[in-house]
Design an enzyme around this catalytic site. Structure first.
Site, PDB file in Angstrom:
ATOM      1  NE  ARG A  93      16.272 -74.631  58.795  1.00  0.00           N
ATOM      2  CZ  ARG A  93      17.554 -74.417  58.542  1.00  0.00           C
ATOM      3  NH1 ARG A  93      18.431 -74.454  59.535  1.00  0.00           N
ATOM      4  NH2 ARG A  93      17.959 -74.149  57.322  1.00  0.00           N
TER       5      ARG A  93
ATOM      6  CD  GLU B 190      21.434 -72.313  62.539  1.00  0.00           C
ATOM      7  OE1 GLU B 190      21.170 -71.097  62.627  1.00  0.00           O
ATOM      8  OE2 GLU B 190      22.259 -72.777  61.734  1.00  0.00           O
TER       9      GLU B 190
END
Length: 419
Positions: free
Chosen positions: A387, A345
């Site tokens: 991320r 995510e």
């Protein structure tokens, strides 16, 4: 905060809506406290009216009847007692309402948890490797750009150091994303404080529910922000925005501080789930009639970042069981990480309707002389590090162990390869 009028007029609907997201809202208790508060306010107002009426009469009387004077003293004492009672009821009512989550919109899919989320679309293809792709923790160590042991040495577990071109890659990503949102997507850049008051944290919906996941300075009673959403929400707290002010669209780069409490395991390896990270946040204040379209725009802006980086990503609509506390409708964006072999995510885009505006008491006036209304607020990562770094490193790794820099970032990094 949901509207007390909604609870008064449609208690069964509120109860069902809360049950859709797995919440047991104490509707009956809230309405009982509300009735106690309203009764106290009404009785105090009646006594004030009586005191005013008698006061006018006493002003013309000479001598003044002792029985009326005695009555008025008793009325004053009763008003004080009622004010104290209504204050207690009002405090209890506010505490109860602050604990109630936002209610899901009708088109949010029902579900128990994240397993019931719905994949809306997947964009791009995973890279084809002629070798076994490495996870970012191995890549980072071999390239000497991520130092997990020294991060832990300095601050404990789930902290890390970016070195050399690793630090340069993060800085480039942040600058490029902010420039994209400002230059092409129409946001105004904001540099907010990274620590906020308790009232600001309450206004955004972080307190009281998430107090145990935030870092707090006891001496000054300041909270380190878990996202720029927190200070951006309360920028206009207690204010009335003038006609024509909306929509307001902001973007901010800030660090994010979170006391992640996930048990040791897969999620804690590398830099996927850490206590301190960087994030570019998009935020909107809009009129209620436009908020659904503005949410679509938020998702499109976050998707544009993923697409330009050339990484496969997907858009997921969250089910009722996976919605955040403030959200009435949310979409997550996930990038594929071939080394970790999982979807990560990188953005969560949410329409919070008037939930945060009510908590912050932010209103706007649609037209001159018109009654005030609560705006809708929306937020979305655009995008969240680290991320995105993981996705870039793992998707663009080469057989010789180097990593190619996506073309859009090269003017910001000043280099086209890490190796």
């Amino acid at each position: 905060m949901i509207s007390i009028n909604l609870l008064r007029d449609h208690p069964d609907w509120v109860r069902r809506a809360a049950e859709r997201r797995g919440e047991d809202v104490p509707v009956d208790r809230i309405l009982k406290v509300d009735a106690r508060w309203r009764a106290g306010v009404d009785k105090a107002d009646q006594l004030r009216a009586r005191r005013k009426e008698v006061g006018k009469s006493l002003a013309t009387m000479n001598p003044k009847p002792p029985e009326l004077i005695k009555e008025m003293r008793g009325v004053g004492d009763r008003i004080k007692a009622l004010d104290s009672e209504t204050k207690a009821a009002d405090d209890e009512l506010r505490a109860l309402l602050l604990a109630v989550p936002n209610l899901p919109q009708d088109d949010v899919p029902d579900g128990v948890d994240e397993s019931d989320n719905v994949v809306i679309r997947t964009v791009g293809e995973p890279p084809a490797f002629s070798f076994e792709p490495l996870p970012h923790w191995d890549l980072g160590a071999r390239l000497d750009i991520i130092d997990l042991p020294r991060g832990a040495k300095l601050s404990g577990s789930r902290f890390y150091i970016l070195k050399g071109k690793g630090a340069g890659l993060q800085r480039a990503l942040i600058s490029w994303m902010v420039d994209l949102h400002v230059g092409e997507h129409g946001y105004e850049e904001i540099y907010p404080p990274f620590m906020v008051t308790s009232e600001t944290a309450r206004a955004s919906g972080q307190l009281p529910k998430f107090a145990d996941t935030m870092y707090h300075d006891d001496e000054d009673d300041l909270w380190m922000i878990p996202t720029a959403e927190v200070p951006l929400t309360n920028m206009y707290g207690g204010e009335i925005l003038p006609p024509g002010a909306l929509p307001l669209r902001y973007v901010a780069h800030t660090p994010s501080f979170r006391r992640e409490k996930t048990a040791a395991g897969r999620d804690t390896r590398g830099i996927k789930r850490v206590h301190q990270f960087e994030k570019v946040e998009m935020y909107k204040f809009v009129e209620p009639e436009t908020s659904d379209a503005e949410l679509d725009g938020l998702v499109a802006d976050a998707s544009d970042v993923c697409g330009r980086l050339g990484v496969q990503y997907r858009v997921i609509q969250l089910s009722t069981g996976d919605l955040g506390f403030n959200s009435a409708k949310s979409f997550d964006l996930e990038m594929w990480a071939p080394g970790c072999e999982e979807w990560l995510e990188v953005s969560s885009c949410s329409n919070c309707t008037d939930f945060q505006a009510r908590r912050s008491n932010i209103r706007y006036r649609p037209q001159a002389e018109a009654s005030t209304r609560f705006p809708h607020t929306l937020n979305g990562s655009g995008l969240a590090l680290p991320r995105v770094i993981i996705a870039v490193l793992e998707n663009f790794q080469q057989a010789d162990g180097s990593v190619i820099i996506p073309e859009v970032l090269r003017p910001y990094t000043g280099f086209d390869r890490i190796g």
